[in-house]
Write an enzyme that holds these catalytic residues in place. Structure first.
Site, PDB file in Angstrom:
ATOM      1  CG  HIS A 109      -2.292  -1.380   0.894  1.00  0.00           C
ATOM      2  ND1 HIS A 109      -3.754  -1.330   2.155  1.00  0.00           N
ATOM      3  CD2 HIS A 109      -2.933  -1.420   0.062  1.00  0.00           C
ATOM      4  CE1 HIS A 109      -3.859  -2.343   1.575  1.00  0.00           C
ATOM      5  NE2 HIS A 109      -3.755  -2.186   0.398  1.00  0.00           N
ATOM      6  CB  CYS A 136       9.699  16.785  -8.472  1.00  0.00           C
ATOM      7  SG  CYS A 136       9.866  14.995  -8.746  1.00  0.00           S
ATOM      8  CB  THR A 177      -4.519  -7.367   8.886  1.00  0.00           C
ATOM      9  OG1 THR A 177      -5.821  -6.819   7.551  1.00  0.00           O
ATOM     10  CG2 THR A 177      -4.315  -8.533   7.911  1.00  0.00           C
ATOM     11  CD  GLU A 204     -11.555  -7.424  16.537  1.00  0.00           C
ATOM     12  OE1 GLU A 204     -11.651  -7.282  18.149  1.00  0.00           O
ATOM     13  OE2 GLU A 204     -12.109  -6.862  15.892  1.00  0.00           O
TER      14      GLU A 204
HETATM   15  P1  OAD Z   1      -7.477  -2.250  10.859  1.00  0.00           P
HETATM   16  O1  OAD Z   1      -7.672  -0.917  11.287  1.00  0.00           O
HETATM   17  O2  OAD Z   1      -8.513  -2.332   9.445  1.00  0.00           O
HETATM   18  O3  OAD Z   1      -7.392  -3.664  11.600  1.00  0.00           O
HETATM   19  C1  OAD Z   1      -6.785  -3.717  12.038  1.00  0.00           C
HETATM   20  C2  OAD Z   1      -7.162  -5.072  13.000  1.00  0.00           C
HETATM   21  O4  OAD Z   1      -5.424  -5.284  13.911  1.00  0.00           O
HETATM   22  C3  OAD Z   1      -8.064  -4.782  13.863  1.00  0.00           C
HETATM   23  O5  OAD Z   1      -8.435  -6.614  13.133  1.00  0.00           O
HETATM   24  C4  OAD Z   1      -7.596  -5.671  14.911  1.00  0.00           C
HETATM   25  O6  OAD Z   1      -8.566  -6.409  15.784  1.00  0.00           O
HETATM   26  C5  OAD Z   1      -6.204  -5.677  14.950  1.00  0.00           C
HETATM   27  N1  OAD Z   1      -5.376  -5.170  16.004  1.00  0.00           N
HETATM   28  C6  OAD Z   1      -5.474  -3.861  16.921  1.00  0.00           C
HETATM   29  N2  OAD Z   1      -4.519  -4.008  17.606  1.00  0.00           N
HETATM   30  C7  OAD Z   1      -3.797  -5.288  17.279  1.00  0.00           C
HETATM   31  C8  OAD Z   1      -2.522  -5.759  18.742  1.00  0.00           C
HETATM   32  N3  OAD Z   1      -1.872  -4.601  19.491  1.00  0.00           N
HETATM   33  N4  OAD Z   1      -1.980  -7.000  18.239  1.00  0.00           N
HETATM   34  C9  OAD Z   1      -2.591  -7.865  16.977  1.00  0.00           C
HETATM   35  N5  OAD Z   1      -4.190  -7.268  16.585  1.00  0.00           N
HETATM   36  C10 OAD Z   1      -4.502  -6.017  16.762  1.00  0.00           C
HETATM   37  O7  OAD Z   1      -6.042  -2.596   9.793  1.00  0.00           O
HETATM   38  P2  OAD Z   1      -5.698  -2.867   7.882  1.00  0.00           P
HETATM   39  O8  OAD Z   1      -6.252  -4.705   8.192  1.00  0.00           O
HETATM   40  O9  OAD Z   1      -4.183  -2.921   7.949  1.00  0.00           O
HETATM   41  O10 OAD Z   1      -5.490   1.329   3.589  1.00  0.00           O
HETATM   42  O11 OAD Z   1      -6.296  -2.242   7.248  1.00  0.00           O
HETATM   43  C11 OAD Z   1      -6.316  -2.779   5.471  1.00  0.00           C
HETATM   44  C12 OAD Z   1      -6.426  -1.387   4.648  1.00  0.00           C
HETATM   45  O12 OAD Z   1      -7.262  -0.382   4.893  1.00  0.00           O
HETATM   46  C13 OAD Z   1      -4.800  -0.324   5.137  1.00  0.00           C
HETATM   47  O13 OAD Z   1      -3.964  -0.588   4.134  1.00  0.00           O
HETATM   48  C14 OAD Z   1      -5.533   0.889   4.759  1.00  0.00           C
HETATM   49  C15 OAD Z   1      -6.789   0.924   5.252  1.00  0.00           C
HETATM   50  O14 OAD Z   1      -7.683   1.754   4.657  1.00  0.00           O
HETATM   51  C16 OAD Z   1      -4.684   2.198   2.662  1.00  0.00           C
HETATM   52  O15 OAD Z   1      -5.138   2.944   3.686  1.00  0.00           O
HETATM   53  C17 OAD Z   1      -4.917   2.173   1.277  1.00  0.00           C
END
Ligand code: OAD
Length: 234
Positions: A109, A136, A177, A204
């Site tokens: 990303h 740039c 994630t 979770e």
């Molecule tokens: P999310 O915020 O959607 O999900 C984060 C996940 O991490 C959730 O399922 C939480 O339960 C978990 N979590 C939180 N704290 C944690 C911890 N301490 N240990 C383990 N797990 C934990 O984030 P992403 O899945 O990364 O894209 O989001 C995917 C994409 O959506 C990102 O890359 C971004 C966003 O829009 C762009 O900006 C292009």
């Protein structure tokens, strides 16, 4: 584990949460504070570049005050010590994996600490603001730099390499994630089709938990070092 040679790891915001970087979809997460359509699409940038540049300038400044945590360090150790193939694919745009020492890393990303010139296509390491429209460094054009972040509606980076690794994987591990954003959310199914073992490490159950053969729930700073110890310990 003795048959496992090729490992693919997908990481998300949960890996950096305990370093103090907001996730996107947890309570109080970034997408509760800002609408995706206002700050994270090419249309938003065309409509209100000041707003978008300010949003990313703040995030770029913030990540430079954060430090890698035990989960990043454990994955860097695995990268250094794992004798087989290993690919860490991160959806995160911070640099905490590489600051912990990870080398076999793909930022699908994009990266906060890069600026991308829409005139000459060069990517330049960037730690300061973009709001003031710096020229740039590669081509000298003014007002053509944007954050090197993959916005909604844009194609993530290095997908050929990622699918190649997934198709060869013996083990696919998804860490921190939510499984809400494609194509990353589909990687577990791709890996399963190639016969890989699948493991989820997350606070979770994620939206895609169902697809994993095994899931462990808890904080990444505990689960990841434990799992890496298990893998390297035999
Ligand atoms: P999310 O915020 O959607 O999900 C984060 C996940 O991490 C959730 O399922 C939480 O339960 C978990 N979590 C939180 N704290 C944690 C911890 N301490 N240990 C383990 N797990 C934990 O984030 P992403 O899945 O990364 O894209 O989001 C995917 C994409 O959506 C990102 O890359 C971004 C966003 O829009 C762009 O900006 C292009």
């Amino acid at each position: 584990m003795e048959k496992v040679q090729n490992i693919v790891i997908l990481t998300g915001a949960g890996v950096s949460a305990e370093s103090g970087i907001d996730t996107f979809r947890d309570g109080g997460g970034l997408w509760e504070q800002h609408r995706v359509e206002d700050v994270a699409t090419p249309e938003a940038f065309a409509r209100d570049p000041d707003l978008v540049l300010r949003f990313y300038d703040l995030r770029r400044a913030a990540i430079q005050t954060k430090e890698p945590n035990a989960a990043h360090r454990a994955l860097a150790r695995l990268d250094a010590e794992w004798p087989g193939e290993l690919t860490i694919v991160t959806q995160n745009v911070d640099d905490l994996h590489e600051r912990a020492g990870a080398k076999r890393l793909i930022h699908m990303h994009g990266e906060h600490l890069n600026a991308w010139c829409t005139a000459c296509d060069a990517r330049t390491s960037w730690t300061g603001p973009l709001f003031d429209r710096p020229a740039c460094p590669a081509c000298g054009a003014g007002g053509t730099l944007r954050p090197d972040i993959v916005w909604f509606g844009e194609m993530p980076y290095r997908m050929d390499e990622i699918y190649h690794a997934l198709n060869r994987a013996d083990l696919f591990v998804s860490i921190g994630t939510s499984g809400a954003v494609y194509p990353a959310a589909g990687f577990v199914r791709e890996a399963r089709q190639s016969g890989a073992l699948t493991l989820e490490l997350n606070m979770e159950p994620s939206q895609g938990s169902y697809w994993f053969a095994e899931a462990r729930h808890g904080p990444a700073t505990r689960l990841v070092p434990e799992w890496v110890e298990e893998v390297l310990g035999g």
